[in-house]
Design an enzyme around this catalytic site. Structure first.
Site, PDB file in Angstrom:
ATOM      1  N   LYS A 158      49.637 -69.263  41.578  1.00 33.86           N
ATOM      2  CA  LYS A 158      50.613 -69.996  42.406  1.00 33.86           C
ATOM      3  C   LYS A 158      51.045 -71.282  41.712  1.00 33.86           C
ATOM      4  O   LYS A 158      50.260 -71.899  40.996  1.00 33.86           O
ATOM      5  CB  LYS A 158      49.998 -70.350  43.767  1.00 33.86           C
ATOM      6  CG  LYS A 158      49.646 -69.133  44.609  1.00 33.86           C
ATOM      7  CD  LYS A 158      48.849 -69.516  45.848  1.00 33.86           C
ATOM      8  CE  LYS A 158      49.728 -70.007  46.977  1.00 33.86           C
ATOM      9  NZ  LYS A 158      48.937 -70.164  48.231  1.00 33.86           N
ATOM     10  N   LEU A 203      44.304 -62.467  49.170  1.00 33.67           N
ATOM     11  CA  LEU A 203      43.766 -61.835  50.382  1.00 33.67           C
ATOM     12  C   LEU A 203      44.601 -60.607  50.719  1.00 33.67           C
ATOM     13  O   LEU A 203      45.832 -60.658  50.680  1.00 33.67           O
ATOM     14  CB  LEU A 203      43.749 -62.834  51.531  1.00 33.67           C
ATOM     15  CG  LEU A 203      42.951 -64.124  51.277  1.00 33.67           C
ATOM     16  CD1 LEU A 203      42.990 -65.052  52.481  1.00 33.67           C
ATOM     17  CD2 LEU A 203      41.497 -63.797  50.933  1.00 33.67           C
ATOM     18  N   HIS A 208      49.207 -65.167  58.669  1.00 35.11           N
ATOM     19  CA  HIS A 208      49.551 -66.568  58.383  1.00 35.11           C
ATOM     20  C   HIS A 208      49.553 -67.298  59.724  1.00 35.11           C
ATOM     21  O   HIS A 208      50.364 -67.005  60.601  1.00 35.11           O
ATOM     22  CB  HIS A 208      50.941 -66.640  57.725  1.00 35.11           C
ATOM     23  CG  HIS A 208      51.443 -68.045  57.547  1.00 35.11           C
ATOM     24  ND1 HIS A 208      51.705 -68.590  56.307  1.00 35.11           N
ATOM     25  CD2 HIS A 208      51.727 -69.022  58.447  1.00 35.11           C
ATOM     26  CE1 HIS A 208      52.123 -69.834  56.453  1.00 35.11           C
ATOM     27  NE2 HIS A 208      52.143 -70.123  57.745  1.00 35.11           N
ATOM     28  N   GLU A 275      48.790 -75.087  57.122  1.00 34.37           N
ATOM     29  CA  GLU A 275      48.982 -73.629  57.023  1.00 34.37           C
ATOM     30  C   GLU A 275      47.688 -72.949  56.551  1.00 34.37           C
ATOM     31  O   GLU A 275      47.063 -73.409  55.584  1.00 34.37           O
ATOM     32  CB  GLU A 275      50.118 -73.317  56.045  1.00 34.37           C
ATOM     33  CG  GLU A 275      51.466 -73.797  56.552  1.00 34.37           C
ATOM     34  CD  GLU A 275      52.648 -73.184  55.816  1.00 34.37           C
ATOM     35  OE1 GLU A 275      53.718 -73.083  56.415  1.00 34.37           O
ATOM     36  OE2 GLU A 275      52.500 -72.797  54.638  1.00 34.37           O
ATOM     37  N   GLU A 287      48.189 -74.700  52.524  1.00 41.39           N
ATOM     38  CA  GLU A 287      48.975 -75.899  52.217  1.00 41.39           C
ATOM     39  C   GLU A 287      49.291 -76.674  53.482  1.00 41.39           C
ATOM     40  O   GLU A 287      49.149 -76.167  54.588  1.00 41.39           O
ATOM     41  CB  GLU A 287      50.281 -75.549  51.490  1.00 41.39           C
ATOM     42  CG  GLU A 287      51.291 -74.812  52.342  1.00 41.39           C
ATOM     43  CD  GLU A 287      52.700 -74.823  51.741  1.00 41.39           C
ATOM     44  OE1 GLU A 287      52.985 -75.646  50.863  1.00 41.39           O
ATOM     45  OE2 GLU A 287      53.515 -74.000  52.173  1.00 41.39           O
ATOM     46  N   ARG A 291      56.561 -82.284  57.113  1.00 45.01           N
ATOM     47  CA  ARG A 291      57.931 -82.394  57.655  1.00 45.01           C
ATOM     48  C   ARG A 291      58.008 -81.532  58.911  1.00 45.01           C
ATOM     49  O   ARG A 291      57.064 -80.816  59.219  1.00 45.01           O
ATOM     50  CB  ARG A 291      58.929 -81.855  56.633  1.00 45.01           C
ATOM     51  CG  ARG A 291      58.536 -80.451  56.207  1.00 45.01           C
ATOM     52  CD  ARG A 291      59.578 -79.727  55.408  1.00 45.01           C
ATOM     53  NE  ARG A 291      59.034 -78.568  54.724  1.00 45.01           N
ATOM     54  CZ  ARG A 291      58.879 -77.359  55.242  1.00 45.01           C
ATOM     55  NH1 ARG A 291      59.207 -77.116  56.491  1.00 45.01           N
ATOM     56  NH2 ARG A 291      58.372 -76.373  54.523  1.00 45.01           N
ATOM     57  N   VAL A 294      61.005 -75.154  60.175  1.00 43.35           N
ATOM     58  CA  VAL A 294      62.065 -74.335  60.770  1.00 43.35           C
ATOM     59  C   VAL A 294      61.619 -73.829  62.143  1.00 43.35           C
ATOM     60  O   VAL A 294      62.354 -73.887  63.125  1.00 43.35           O
ATOM     61  CB  VAL A 294      62.374 -73.121  59.855  1.00 43.35           C
ATOM     62  CG1 VAL A 294      63.399 -72.196  60.496  1.00 43.35           C
ATOM     63  CG2 VAL A 294      62.834 -73.572  58.482  1.00 43.35           C
TER      64      VAL A 294
HETATM   65  P1  ADP Z   1      55.043 -71.653  49.833  1.00 44.24           P
HETATM   66  O1  ADP Z   1      54.775 -73.117  49.826  1.00 44.24           O
HETATM   67  O2  ADP Z   1      55.798 -71.173  48.651  1.00 44.24           O
HETATM   68  O3  ADP Z   1      55.583 -71.182  51.135  1.00 44.24           O
HETATM   69  P2  ADP Z   1      52.333 -70.837  50.587  1.00 44.24           P
HETATM   70  O4  ADP Z   1      51.126 -71.257  49.864  1.00 44.24           O
HETATM   71  O5  ADP Z   1      52.633 -71.538  51.888  1.00 44.24           O
HETATM   72  O6  ADP Z   1      53.602 -70.972  49.619  1.00 44.24           O
HETATM   73  O7  ADP Z   1      52.293 -69.295  50.833  1.00 44.24           O
HETATM   74  C1  ADP Z   1      53.386 -68.574  51.361  1.00 44.24           C
HETATM   75  C2  ADP Z   1      52.962 -67.176  51.733  1.00 44.24           C
HETATM   76  O8  ADP Z   1      52.452 -66.483  50.562  1.00 44.24           O
HETATM   77  C3  ADP Z   1      51.816 -67.109  52.731  1.00 44.24           C
HETATM   78  O9  ADP Z   1      52.262 -67.211  54.064  1.00 44.24           O
HETATM   79  C4  ADP Z   1      51.263 -65.730  52.415  1.00 44.24           C
HETATM   80  O10 ADP Z   1      52.070 -64.726  52.950  1.00 44.24           O
HETATM   81  C5  ADP Z   1      51.363 -65.647  50.898  1.00 44.24           C
HETATM   82  N1  ADP Z   1      50.118 -66.136  50.271  1.00 44.24           N
HETATM   83  C6  ADP Z   1      49.854 -67.404  49.858  1.00 44.24           C
HETATM   84  N2  ADP Z   1      48.603 -67.491  49.346  1.00 44.24           N
HETATM   85  C7  ADP Z   1      48.051 -66.265  49.428  1.00 44.24           C
HETATM   86  C8  ADP Z   1      46.765 -65.699  49.078  1.00 44.24           C
HETATM   87  N3  ADP Z   1      45.821 -66.430  48.524  1.00 44.24           N
HETATM   88  N4  ADP Z   1      46.561 -64.375  49.340  1.00 44.24           N
HETATM   89  C9  ADP Z   1      47.545 -63.615  49.894  1.00 44.24           C
HETATM   90  N5  ADP Z   1      48.756 -64.080  50.237  1.00 44.24           N
HETATM   91  C10 ADP Z   1      49.030 -65.383  50.012  1.00 44.24           C
END
Ligand code: ADP
Length: 446
Positions: A158, A203, A208, A275, A287, A291, A294
């Site tokens: 990521k 995962l 979420h 989150e 994360e 802010r 949506v």
């Molecule tokens: P962004 O800031 O780009 O939205 P996030 O970290 O909030 O990124 O993750 C967005 C989405 O990506 C999550 O809601 C989930 O669907 C997927 N995701 C993020 N981390 C994981 C993980 N460790 N395993 C599986 N899916 C993930």
């Protein structure tokens, strides 16, 4: 209280902030690009200033132009909405340095939480469980493989500065690490200006779930409970609901308390969202968004709180207008994000609205900046309306949502309404049995 607020955004969220301001007796200043001179937020604001050409970089992300607009109109404060400059700590800092109040958290909090690696480290310190993974950034392929083997494949690479679901790569085997790392780093560089990435356990079937909090400058932190945002495409939310159909009261209580404690311990102020991914009864922080989100409307529906007004109050040095014991969440709320896109290919469909009919009735809210004859410009996000429905329980809420989707007419452009209709008619959705991968699987099969 502020006399005049500049709204540094466009579309439905600009209108949403304008509405809150008007109900608080505050004048509004809209800013807009040349592509948006006929936009609803511009028409309704008390004053408006053109801040640049259509491209976001030159207009809605143009800090000097926005600060000049605030100076020119004598605004007292700036609300950034979501997206654009809302999580730009530099913008928050410059806003304050020019004598305007930034309606949001401190630049320091925005900066810390904007770096996901740092955010996870901060959360760990205050006992918030995080997704297993690296403690810092990944420097090279061999350390990436070493970490992945330790936590077990599959893993997710990521972007540290990531957002909007961009810059993520699933790696299922060590042989793919080198390629995936390079791609993820490049994607991060292109989208966020810096290439740092980190690794998390991927995962396989989480939900979420996120917790909305509000905090003031007097140490009061209140949770407005959770939203379930598992229905996603390309890691972007499509349908959200509150409360989550999967949590029992005890689990919910524990979760929201952890978040309030964490926010208190680092003196957070304003609106914020923690989150999490939720799998096999365990929560893992991913994360924090510093802010308004949506999907804040569904929380407002079940809690009876206006989140934007509270943000404005807090920024004006007032205490939150309620305490935790005043929040009795009730009923159920669901939001459908309606985009101007082809419902199968998701190709954007900008153009002129030739016919518009918004559903109404008890428990129905449509947050949208559309009007008859409006031309949706091709330059921005394709979200054109949020259909938000509230009812006594989940079953009646789904029925109300179906009725509203059937009533809604948006002609002249393609929209994702047909997809929403299909999803909410599906047995898995009706039983609440879905995770973050469900929607993509459903779309590939139907
Ligand atoms: P962004 O800031 O780009 O939205 P996030 O970290 O909030 O990124 O993750 C967005 C989405 O990506 C999550 O809601 C989930 O669907 C997927 N995701 C993020 N981390 C994981 C993980 N460790 N395993 C599986 N899916 C993930």
């Amino acid at each position: 209280m502020f006399e005049k607020i500049l709204i540094a955004n466009r579309g439905e969220i600009a209108l949403r902030i304008h509405r809150a301001c008007k109900e608080m007796g505050i004048s509004t200043v809209a800013v807009h690009s040349t592509a948006d001179s006929e936009a609803m937020h511009v028409k309704l604001a008390d004053e408006s200033v053109c801040i640049g050409p259509p491209s976001s970089i030159d207009s809605y992300l143009n800090i000097p132009a926005i600060i000049s607009a605030a100076t020119l109109t004598n605004a007292n404060a700036i609300h950034p909405g979501y997206g654009f400059l809302s999580e730009n700590s530099n913008f928050a800092r410059i806003t304050e340095e020019h004598g305007f109040t930034f309606i949001g958290p401190s630049p320091e909090h925005i900066q810390i939480m904007g770096d996901k690696v740092q955010a996870k480290a901060e959360m760990k310190k205050v006992n918030v469980p995080v997704v297993p993974g690296t403690d810092g950034r990944i420097e090279n392929v061999s350390s990436a493989i070493e970490i992945a083997e330790k936590i077990g494949f599959p893993v997710l690479i990521k972007a540290a500065a990531g957002g909007g679901g961009k810059g993520m790569r699933v790696v299922t085997h060590k042989d793919n690490m080198e390629n995936s790392l390079k791609t993820a780093q490049n994607e991060a560089k292109v989208n966020f200006g810096e290439s740092s990435v980190y690794i998390e356990k991927y995962l396989s079937k989480p939900r979420h779930i996120e917790v909305q909090i509000l905090a003031d400058k007097f140490g009061n932190v209140v949770s407005l409970y959770e939203r379930d945002c598992s229905l996603q495409r390309n890691h972007q939310k499509i349908i959200e609901e509150a409360p989550s159909p999967t949590l029992d009261k005890v689990t919910r209580q524990k979760l929201v308390e952890v978040c309030c404690e964490a926010a208190k311990s680092f003196n957070y102020i304003s609106a914020g969202t923690f989150e999490f991914l939720y799998e096999n009864g365990e929560f893992y922080f991913i994360e924090m968004n510093t802010r308004v989100q949506v999907e804040h409307g569904i929380t407002e529906m079940i809690c009876g709180v206006d989140i934007i007004k509270e943000m404005i109050n807090v920024a004006a040095d007032k205490e939150l207008s309620f305490s935790q014991k005043d929040i009795k969440y009730s009923g159920h709320s669901i939001e459908c994000r309606i985009n101007a896109e082809n419902p199968d290919t998701f190709i954007p469909s900008p153009g002129q609205i030739t016919e518009l009919h918004a559903p109404g009735g008890l428990g129905v809210r449509v947050d949208s900046a559309l009007y008859n004859g409006y031309k949706i410009p091709p330059n921005y996000d394709s979200l054109i309306a949020k259909l938000i429905v509230h009812s006594d329980d989940r079953t009646s809420c789904i029925r109300r949502l179906k009725r509203c989707l059937d009533e809604m007419v948006i002609s002249g452009v393609e929209t994702t309404i047909p997809l929403h209709k299909r999803v909410i008619d599906n047995d898995d959705f009706i039983s609440g049995d879905y995770n973050i991968h469900w929607l993509e699987k459903f779309m590939s099969e139907n």
